[in-house]
Scaffold this motif. Structure first.
Motif, PDB file in Angstrom:
ATOM      1  N   LEU A 256     -51.586  32.140 -47.410  1.00 43.63           N
ATOM      2  CA  LEU A 256     -51.799  32.676 -46.075  1.00 43.63           C
ATOM      3  C   LEU A 256     -53.291  32.766 -45.825  1.00 43.63           C
ATOM      4  O   LEU A 256     -54.028  33.286 -46.650  1.00 43.63           O
ATOM      5  CB  LEU A 256     -51.175  34.067 -45.935  1.00 43.63           C
ATOM      6  N   THR A 257     -53.710  32.262 -44.671  1.00 40.94           N
ATOM      7  CA  THR A 257     -55.114  32.242 -44.311  1.00 40.94           C
ATOM      8  C   THR A 257     -55.263  32.774 -42.895  1.00 40.94           C
ATOM      9  O   THR A 257     -54.526  32.364 -41.994  1.00 40.94           O
ATOM     10  CB  THR A 257     -55.665  30.786 -44.350  1.00 40.94           C
ATOM     11  N   SER A 258     -56.228  33.654 -42.696  1.00 43.73           N
ATOM     12  CA  SER A 258     -56.525  34.134 -41.347  1.00 43.73           C
ATOM     13  C   SER A 258     -57.249  33.025 -40.597  1.00 43.73           C
ATOM     14  O   SER A 258     -58.204  32.437 -41.100  1.00 43.73           O
ATOM     15  CB  SER A 258     -57.406  35.380 -41.418  1.00 43.73           C
ATOM     16  N   THR A 259     -56.785  32.753 -39.374  1.00 40.55           N
ATOM     17  CA  THR A 259     -57.437  31.720 -38.558  1.00 40.55           C
ATOM     18  C   THR A 259     -58.055  32.319 -37.298  1.00 40.55           C
ATOM     19  O   THR A 259     -58.571  31.598 -36.458  1.00 40.55           O
ATOM     20  CB  THR A 259     -56.427  30.620 -38.166  1.00 40.55           C
ATOM     21  N   GLY A 260     -57.988  33.627 -37.175  1.00 38.40           N
ATOM     22  CA  GLY A 260     -58.539  34.336 -36.025  1.00 38.40           C
ATOM     23  C   GLY A 260     -58.162  35.793 -36.124  1.00 38.40           C
ATOM     24  O   GLY A 260     -57.479  36.206 -37.063  1.00 38.40           O
ATOM     25  N   PRO A 261     -58.577  36.591 -35.149  1.00 32.95           N
ATOM     26  CA  PRO A 261     -58.303  38.029 -35.229  1.00 32.95           C
ATOM     27  C   PRO A 261     -56.810  38.375 -35.178  1.00 32.95           C
ATOM     28  O   PRO A 261     -56.408  39.396 -35.708  1.00 32.95           O
ATOM     29  CB  PRO A 261     -59.043  38.610 -34.032  1.00 32.95           C
ATOM     30  N   ASN A 262     -55.991  37.546 -34.577  1.00 35.23           N
ATOM     31  CA  ASN A 262     -54.559  37.826 -34.453  1.00 35.23           C
ATOM     32  C   ASN A 262     -53.706  36.633 -34.848  1.00 35.23           C
ATOM     33  O   ASN A 262     -52.578  36.485 -34.373  1.00 35.23           O
ATOM     34  CB  ASN A 262     -54.223  38.240 -33.012  1.00 35.23           C
ATOM     35  N   SER A 263     -54.236  35.767 -35.710  1.00 35.82           N
ATOM     36  CA  SER A 263     -53.492  34.561 -36.078  1.00 35.82           C
ATOM     37  C   SER A 263     -53.636  34.257 -37.564  1.00 35.82           C
ATOM     38  O   SER A 263     -54.648  34.581 -38.184  1.00 35.82           O
ATOM     39  CB  SER A 263     -53.954  33.372 -35.246  1.00 35.82           C
ATOM     40  N   LEU A 264     -52.591  33.632 -38.101  1.00 35.70           N
ATOM     41  CA  LEU A 264     -52.551  33.245 -39.505  1.00 35.70           C
ATOM     42  C   LEU A 264     -52.071  31.810 -39.629  1.00 35.70           C
ATOM     43  O   LEU A 264     -51.387  31.292 -38.752  1.00 35.70           O
ATOM     44  CB  LEU A 264     -51.555  34.121 -40.283  1.00 35.70           C
ATOM     45  N   ARG A 265     -52.415  31.213 -40.766  1.00 35.74           N
ATOM     46  CA  ARG A 265     -51.857  29.925 -41.155  1.00 35.74           C
ATOM     47  C   ARG A 265     -51.113  30.169 -42.455  1.00 35.74           C
ATOM     48  O   ARG A 265     -51.644  30.784 -43.380  1.00 35.74           O
ATOM     49  CB  ARG A 265     -52.952  28.887 -41.358  1.00 35.74           C
ATOM     50  N   ALA A 266     -49.865  29.709 -42.510  1.00 37.02           N
ATOM     51  CA  ALA A 266     -49.054  29.844 -43.714  1.00 37.02           C
ATOM     52  C   ALA A 266     -48.713  28.449 -44.226  1.00 37.02           C
ATOM     53  O   ALA A 266     -48.102  27.656 -43.510  1.00 37.02           O
ATOM     54  CB  ALA A 266     -47.780  30.621 -43.412  1.00 37.02           C
ATOM     55  N   ASP A 267     -49.138  28.150 -45.438  1.00 34.23           N
ATOM     56  CA  ASP A 267     -48.795  26.893 -46.107  1.00 34.23           C
ATOM     57  C   ASP A 267     -47.779  27.214 -47.187  1.00 34.23           C
ATOM     58  O   ASP A 267     -48.059  28.009 -48.092  1.00 34.23           O
ATOM     59  CB  ASP A 267     -50.042  26.265 -46.738  1.00 34.23           C
ATOM     60  N   LEU A 268     -46.588  26.618 -47.081  1.00 34.42           N
ATOM     61  CA  LEU A 268     -45.499  26.928 -47.995  1.00 34.42           C
ATOM     62  C   LEU A 268     -44.947  25.659 -48.628  1.00 34.42           C
ATOM     63  O   LEU A 268     -44.850  24.621 -47.973  1.00 34.42           O
ATOM     64  CB  LEU A 268     -44.360  27.624 -47.244  1.00 34.42           C
ATOM     65  N   THR A 269     -44.566  25.766 -49.888  1.00 33.91           N
ATOM     66  CA  THR A 269     -43.885  24.678 -50.587  1.00 33.91           C
ATOM     67  C   THR A 269     -42.508  25.178 -50.979  1.00 33.91           C
ATOM     68  O   THR A 269     -42.380  26.184 -51.677  1.00 33.91           O
ATOM     69  CB  THR A 269     -44.673  24.251 -51.845  1.00 33.91           C
ATOM     70  N   LEU A 270     -41.469  24.469 -50.488  1.00 32.02           N
ATOM     71  CA  LEU A 270     -40.091  24.852 -50.761  1.00 32.02           C
ATOM     72  C   LEU A 270     -39.252  23.606 -50.942  1.00 32.02           C
ATOM     73  O   LEU A 270     -39.714  22.507 -50.694  1.00 32.02           O
ATOM     74  CB  LEU A 270     -39.530  25.745 -49.659  1.00 32.02           C
TER      75      LEU A 270
END
Length: 99
Positions: A12-26
């Motif tokens: 999980l990475t913050s991309t802004g004050p109210n946004s995230l990026r989630a990289d998942l492997t499933l």
């Protein structure tokens, strides 16, 4: 939100004050749908952090062999619709997947 879902890797990475990026492997379709549900919970519950607000999550999912499993930009309205069961994870996938 992503604990105990059978996710092999998550970042999980913050991309802004109210946004995230989630990289998942499933590795299964069920886990993809569970990740969509978990992302909606992450947004609607603001990651369980008092005073925080999450408005959008960019969700990037891949399989264990590197294939694409789905890419989404889930906003608060999408998350609330999923949380209230106004749309299923499967229907969300079909309508909102970004290739």
């Amino acid at each position: 939100s992503f604990e105990n879902l059978g996710i092999f890797e998550k970042k999980l990475t913050s991309t802004g004050p109210n946004s995230l990026r989630a990289d998942l492997t499933l590795d299964t379709e069920d886990r993809v749908f569970n990740a969509i549900s978990a992302t909606s919970l992450l947004i609607t519950r603001n990651a369980g952090v008092e005073g925080a607000r999450i408005d959008v999550v960019e969700l990037f999912m891949k399989t264990t062999v590197g294939g694409a499993a789905g890419r989404f930009q889930m906003n608060r309205a999408d998350a609330e619709a999923l949380d209230k069961k106004q749309i299923s994870q499967q229907e969300y996938f079909v309508r909102k997947v970004i290739y």
